[in-house]
Write an enzyme that holds these catalytic residues in place. Structure first.
Site, PDB file in Angstrom:
ATOM      1  N   ASP A   1      -8.620  -6.494  -4.812  1.00  0.00           N
ATOM      2  CA  ASP A   1      -8.208  -5.163  -4.334  1.00  0.00           C
ATOM      3  C   ASP A   1      -8.721  -4.113  -5.316  1.00  0.00           C
ATOM      4  O   ASP A   1      -8.226  -4.014  -6.434  1.00  0.00           O
ATOM      5  CB  ASP A   1      -6.682  -5.105  -4.229  1.00  0.00           C
ATOM      6  CG  ASP A   1      -6.171  -3.765  -3.698  1.00  0.00           C
ATOM      7  OD1 ASP A   1      -6.978  -2.841  -3.489  1.00  0.00           O
ATOM      8  OD2 ASP A   1      -4.947  -3.658  -3.486  1.00  0.00           O
TER       9      ASP A   1
ATOM     10  N   SER B   1       0.839  -1.192   0.000  1.00  0.00           N
ATOM     11  CA  SER B   1       0.000   0.000   0.000  1.00  0.00           C
ATOM     12  C   SER B   1       0.885   1.257   0.000  1.00  0.00           C
ATOM     13  O   SER B   1       1.786   1.358  -0.835  1.00  0.00           O
ATOM     14  CB  SER B   1      -0.944  -0.039   1.203  1.00  0.00           C
ATOM     15  OG  SER B   1      -1.952   0.906   1.084  1.00  0.00           O
TER      16      SER B   1
ATOM     17  N   ARG C   1     -11.942   6.631   9.565  1.00  0.00           N
ATOM     18  CA  ARG C   1     -11.443   5.264   9.581  1.00  0.00           C
ATOM     19  C   ARG C   1     -12.493   4.286   9.044  1.00  0.00           C
ATOM     20  O   ARG C   1     -12.167   3.347   8.319  1.00  0.00           O
ATOM     21  CB  ARG C   1     -11.041   4.882  11.006  1.00  0.00           C
ATOM     22  CG  ARG C   1     -10.607   3.449  11.171  1.00  0.00           C
ATOM     23  CD  ARG C   1      -9.350   3.131  10.375  1.00  0.00           C
ATOM     24  NE  ARG C   1      -8.798   1.835  10.736  1.00  0.00           N
ATOM     25  CZ  ARG C   1      -7.719   1.303  10.183  1.00  0.00           C
ATOM     26  NH1 ARG C   1      -7.081   1.978   9.240  1.00  0.00           N
ATOM     27  NH2 ARG C   1      -7.268   0.142  10.569  1.00  0.00           N
TER      28      ARG C   1
ATOM     29  N   HIS D   1      -7.935  -5.066  -0.492  1.00  0.00           N
ATOM     30  CA  HIS D   1      -6.633  -4.438  -0.333  1.00  0.00           C
ATOM     31  C   HIS D   1      -5.869  -5.006   0.861  1.00  0.00           C
ATOM     32  O   HIS D   1      -4.649  -5.142   0.818  1.00  0.00           O
ATOM     33  CB  HIS D   1      -6.844  -2.933  -0.176  1.00  0.00           C
ATOM     34  CG  HIS D   1      -5.583  -2.158  -0.041  1.00  0.00           C
ATOM     35  ND1 HIS D   1      -4.619  -2.139  -1.023  1.00  0.00           N
ATOM     36  CD2 HIS D   1      -5.116  -1.387   0.964  1.00  0.00           C
ATOM     37  CE1 HIS D   1      -3.612  -1.373  -0.618  1.00  0.00           C
ATOM     38  NE2 HIS D   1      -3.886  -0.923   0.577  1.00  0.00           N
ATOM     39  N   ASP D   2      -6.587  -5.335   1.930  1.00  0.00           N
ATOM     40  CA  ASP D   2      -5.938  -5.831   3.144  1.00  0.00           C
ATOM     41  C   ASP D   2      -5.236  -7.170   2.953  1.00  0.00           C
ATOM     42  O   ASP D   2      -4.531  -7.624   3.867  1.00  0.00           O
ATOM     43  CB  ASP D   2      -6.973  -5.977   4.270  1.00  0.00           C
ATOM     44  CG  ASP D   2      -6.982  -4.762   5.191  1.00  0.00           C
ATOM     45  OD1 ASP D   2      -6.112  -3.886   5.021  1.00  0.00           O
ATOM     46  OD2 ASP D   2      -7.861  -4.693   6.069  1.00  0.00           O
TER      47      ASP D   2
END
Lengths: 372, 196
Positions: free
Chosen positions: A317, A152, A221, A350-351
């Protein structure tokens, strides 16, 4: 290297000498960098690996975070017997400039006023983070890096390392990254920043004497967290399941498990992150565009590079999708660089780069060993 | 270590030591790894399958996941000494364009493909009336990636039409090299081409 050398080990901090000239043209003095090292630097200095963290990460990549007690954030990739191994590598991970985990950022005291910088902290860029890391490596006696590895925003730093210090980086591993922030990336970040700034406790960043803008940061967040997951992953994990109830309440409690989960993510985040740091770091990411100094020609940024590159993307992602990695691969091919690229299957969005992905570990391991 | 398959060995013979090599459709990198080990080449690969790319990178090779039909355009001209297209030409959407691209990127192109003129292929259509399945073409018609099969004579005709020079060729049947009636007898061909 002496075992008692205070520069090396867990939870270290250094004040960099002189001033750091920033990409904006401003200068900042008295910069502190919080960092950790693992393993031992070879006599020839050839085994140093720099790990760069993502937006809300920190220097505790493989050791427990002394403030939260949480284990290191990349213990699936970094550790004994793993692709990045303190038995083989001298591993460095630093909190980014602008961060809130030991490095100078908006929550730090401005040496000129002895007050927290707040919004008087200069706007920083990914290049500035990289320059601060280079100054840290000077302090540690590390010349050339065997590799810079990151996911990232960490991957953006790794790519920028190869552009800013081409002779100082033998290999780059950029995972789930991009060479620029897209309009959609910027848009999501702006939602987060506006949530923070709309919190009355934000007070134009001067909240250090009072309550922080926790509600705004939590919303930032929550919005960002959605972008780190995939629709497939959210559906598999939560679907439309209700939270501790058998029917909807016709109200605005967290009826759905996914709401409860996001609220928890938001609330736990505010305990460990500074709202102003969130503004500054997201801004740095938005400004990131490696091709910008070359009239949009990304290949020109890598012209003449001798660095080896490995790029990895994940199928689900959508924040930094495979197309962004392919764009980098095309540019590196055009620059005649030695590049490897693979898109790995993952439902985790993405994680995925932080989660259990054996294929990623095998690729990183093979790539790093080929250079050793 | 196991010796290379006969067609891969014929390809390797055409690669000079220390050459800059691009292997298009490199699979899990077996040939590239052998070329690096035995000939000290500076090798790169392109491969469609993610699992194969991962296996190749695990071997320490520089391989990118990509599609030769689309991605060869990204490579600069004359970047390589040798471009290899091993058992891949017949799966390309545009073999003609791919050949031209290979010879733009590299001085020499080494192409291997299954020969659709082989007698077993002819016989299975003529006598059996079914799409051929042979040692070189083991997959049934509905599942094969091969969309542009050709015979050795077809390939020669394309090379002539593209005005490229055939520097050499090896014809194989059951791992043995043939010297006559190859369009009928060879299961597989390896051609070495250069710009006209």
């Amino acid at each position: 290297m002496l075992a008692t050398d205070q520069r090396f080990g867990l939870d270290r901090r250094v004040r960099l000498p002189g001033t750091l000239r920033l990409e904006s043209g401003k200068h900042i003095g008295g910069v502190e960098i919080g960092y950790e090292t693992y393993g031992t630097l070879d006599a020839d200095g050839g085994n140093a690996v720099l790990i760069c963290h993502a937006l809300t990460g920190n220097q505790h990549v493989a050791g427990a975070d002394p403030r939260t007690g949480r284990p290191g954030w990349w213990t699936r990739l970094v550790g004994p017997g793993l692709p990045i191994d303190p038995a083989r590598h001298f591993i460095v991970c630093a909190n980014v400039l602008g961060g809130c985990s030991g490095s100078s950022g908006p929550a730090s005291l401005d040496p000129a006023t002895s007050e927290p910088y707040g919004m008087t902290f200069p706007v920083i860029t990914v290049r500035d983070m990289v320059r601060a890391q280079a100054a840290l490596l000077d302090h540690l006696g590390v010349g050339t890096l065997a590799a810079v590895v990151g996911g990232s925003m960490g991957g953006m730093q790794a790519l920028d390392w190869a552009v800013a210090y081409p002779d100082r980086v033998r290999a780059v591993v950029a995972i789930a990254a991009a060479a620029r922030h897209s309009a959609q990336n910027i848009a999501f970040h702006e939602v987060g920043r506006q949530a923070i700034m709309a919190d009355p406790n934000w007070r134009r960043g001067a909240y250090h004497a009072g309550p922080p803008p926790a509600a705004g940061l939590a919303v930032a967040r929550m919005a960002a967290h959605i972008t780190y997951l995939s629709e497939e992953g959210l559906t598999a994990k939560f679907g439309r399941a209700l939270q501790d109830r058998d029917a909807v309440t016709f109200g605005f409690d967290a009826d759905f498990q996914v709401e409860s989960y996001l609220r928890h993510q938001g609330l736990s985040f505010v305990e460990r992150f500074d709202a102003n740091s969130y503004l500054y770091i997201t801004r740095a990411m938005d400004y990131f565009d490696l091709a910008a100094p070359h009239d949009g020609r990304l290949a020109a940024a890598f012209a003449g590079t001798r660095t080896r590159f490995a790029l990895i993307s994940f199928t689900s992602d959508w924040l930094y999708p495979t197309a962004e990695s392919r764009r980098i691969v095309r540019a590196l091919n055009a620059a005649n660089a030695r590049v490897s690229f693979v898109e790995l299957d993952s439902p985790h969005g993405h994680d995925a780069f932080l989660l259990d992905t054996p294929a990623m570990n095998r690729v990183v391991d093979g790539f790093l060993r080929a250079g050793e | 270590m196991t010796p290379l398959r006969a067609d891969l060995a014929a390809i390797a013979d055409a690669v000079p030591a220390g050459a800059r090599v691009l292997d298009v459709g490199c699979g899990d990198g077996a040939l590239l790894a052998a070329l690096q080990r035995d000939k000290g080449v500076d090798g790169r690969g392109i491969e469609l399958s993610g699992a194969n790319v991962a296996a190749a990178v695990e071997r320490g090779l520089s391989v990118v996941q990509g599609d030769a039909d689309a991605d060869l355009a990204d490579y600069p001209s004359h970047a390589f000494d040798v471009a290899i297209l091993s058992d891949t030409l017949q799966a390309m959407r545009s073999p003609e364009t791919v050949l031209a691209e290979l010879l733009r990127i590299a001085r020499t192109a080494v192409i291997s493909f299954p020969n659709f003129g082989h007698w077993r292929v002819r016989l299975s259509l003529l006598a059996g009336g079914r799409m051929p399945m042979t040692a070189a073409l083991p997959v049934p018609w509905y599942a094969t990636p091969n969309i542009h099969l050709c015979s050795i004579d077809d390939f020669r005709a394309l090379a002539a039409a593209l005005d490229v020079t055939v520097e050499g060729a090896t014809f194989l049947s059951r791992g043995l090299r043939l010297t006559w009636a190859e369009n009928l007898r060879a299961e597989r061909a390896v051609f070495i081409l250069s710009r006209g």
